[in-house]
Design a protein around this motif. Sequence first.
Motif, PDB file in Angstrom:
ATOM      1  N   LYS A 179      -3.323   2.275  -2.536  1.00  0.00           N
ATOM      2  CA  LYS A 179      -3.286   3.488  -1.721  1.00  0.00           C
ATOM      3  C   LYS A 179      -4.432   4.435  -2.079  1.00  0.00           C
ATOM      4  O   LYS A 179      -5.030   5.086  -1.214  1.00  0.00           O
TER       5      LYS A 179
ATOM      6  N   ARG B 265       1.887  -9.242  -1.747  1.00  0.00           N
ATOM      7  CA  ARG B 265       2.906  -8.371  -1.134  1.00  0.00           C
ATOM      8  C   ARG B 265       2.791  -6.949  -1.675  1.00  0.00           C
ATOM      9  O   ARG B 265       2.969  -5.976  -0.925  1.00  0.00           O
TER      10      ARG B 265
ATOM     11  N   GLN C 101      -0.133  -5.349   0.066  1.00  0.00           N
ATOM     12  CA  GLN C 101       0.224  -4.986   1.439  1.00  0.00           C
ATOM     13  C   GLN C 101       1.132  -3.757   1.472  1.00  0.00           C
ATOM     14  O   GLN C 101       1.029  -2.918   2.365  1.00  0.00           O
ATOM     15  N   LYS C 102       2.015  -3.645   0.479  1.00  0.00           N
ATOM     16  CA  LYS C 102       2.890  -2.483   0.417  1.00  0.00           C
ATOM     17  C   LYS C 102       2.068  -1.223   0.216  1.00  0.00           C
ATOM     18  O   LYS C 102       2.343  -0.173   0.811  1.00  0.00           O
TER      19      LYS C 102
ATOM     20  N   LEU D  81      -1.029  -0.818   1.199  1.00  0.00           N
ATOM     21  CA  LEU D  81      -1.732  -0.564   2.456  1.00  0.00           C
ATOM     22  C   LEU D  81      -0.824   0.102   3.478  1.00  0.00           C
ATOM     23  O   LEU D  81      -1.258   0.946   4.259  1.00  0.00           O
ATOM     24  N   GLY D  82       0.459  -0.285   3.434  1.00  0.00           N
ATOM     25  CA  GLY D  82       1.406   0.278   4.382  1.00  0.00           C
ATOM     26  C   GLY D  82       1.801   1.701   4.074  1.00  0.00           C
ATOM     27  O   GLY D  82       2.355   2.408   4.916  1.00  0.00           O
TER      28      GLY D  82
ATOM     29  N   THR E 121       4.125   2.731   2.206  1.00  0.00           N
ATOM     30  CA  THR E 121       5.570   2.942   2.165  1.00  0.00           C
ATOM     31  C   THR E 121       6.087   3.137   0.750  1.00  0.00           C
ATOM     32  O   THR E 121       7.255   3.463   0.565  1.00  0.00           O
TER      33      THR E 121
END
Length: 241
Positions: free
Chosen positions: A35, A66, A69-70, A72-73, A75
């Motif tokens: 992030k 994973r 990707q988390k 990047l999301g 969240t």
Amino acid sequence: MGRAFEYRKARKMKRWGHMARVFTKIGKEMAIAVKAGGPDPTTNSKLAQLIAKAKANNIPKDNIQRAIQKGLGGTDGANYEELTYEGYGPSGIAVIVETLTDNRNRTAGEMRHYFDKCGGNLGQAGSVLFMFDRKGQIIIEAEDLDEDTVMMDAIEAGAEDFKSEEDVFEIVTAPNDMGTVRDALEEKGYAFISAEVAYIPQTMTALSDDESVAKMEKLIDMLEENDDVQEIWHNWDMPEE
């Protein structure tokens, strides 16, 4: 370094217990690193360091992806911040605690409680940091490896120092060079027990009485059981078993 390393290794095994807990700790850091600095480890040195740490703990590549990707999301980790606490344990043992927290007031209160309960005190920023050197530290299991070969490979890769301690080799680098040295050694086929930027104590301090030893062990146990705590560094010279 040998006793301190073995102690830290045993403590980490106790602290994390199994793969799921290892990944929870590293995965949270990884998502935050992505992030903050993006998903490319070639341009995000913090992410590269965490990927190496994940590999050293045998975390599967799919799990690593994973976590990226988390991040990047967006969240996970949006409200987390990295905070470092410094203090003295029993008999003046210097302690540095790295945390990742979503509530700095809660974490600060818990850190203060742990130190007070174990005969120490939480200090101000810089109160013990000067007693440690911030260095890259790569640990390789020595079994079946030729010491001279590993030493030459490490020096050629850019290491500052090389030490043979009991059943491991310790390779020390400048903090910014740790990733480059780690990658060069990985290309030569070396597997790492750990590869991270660490606080290495300039001198070690022994505890002379059983009560102080018990209090220091309790302090470390309490810190390790706290979900916000990521790493603990200290200058306690562990006695021989």
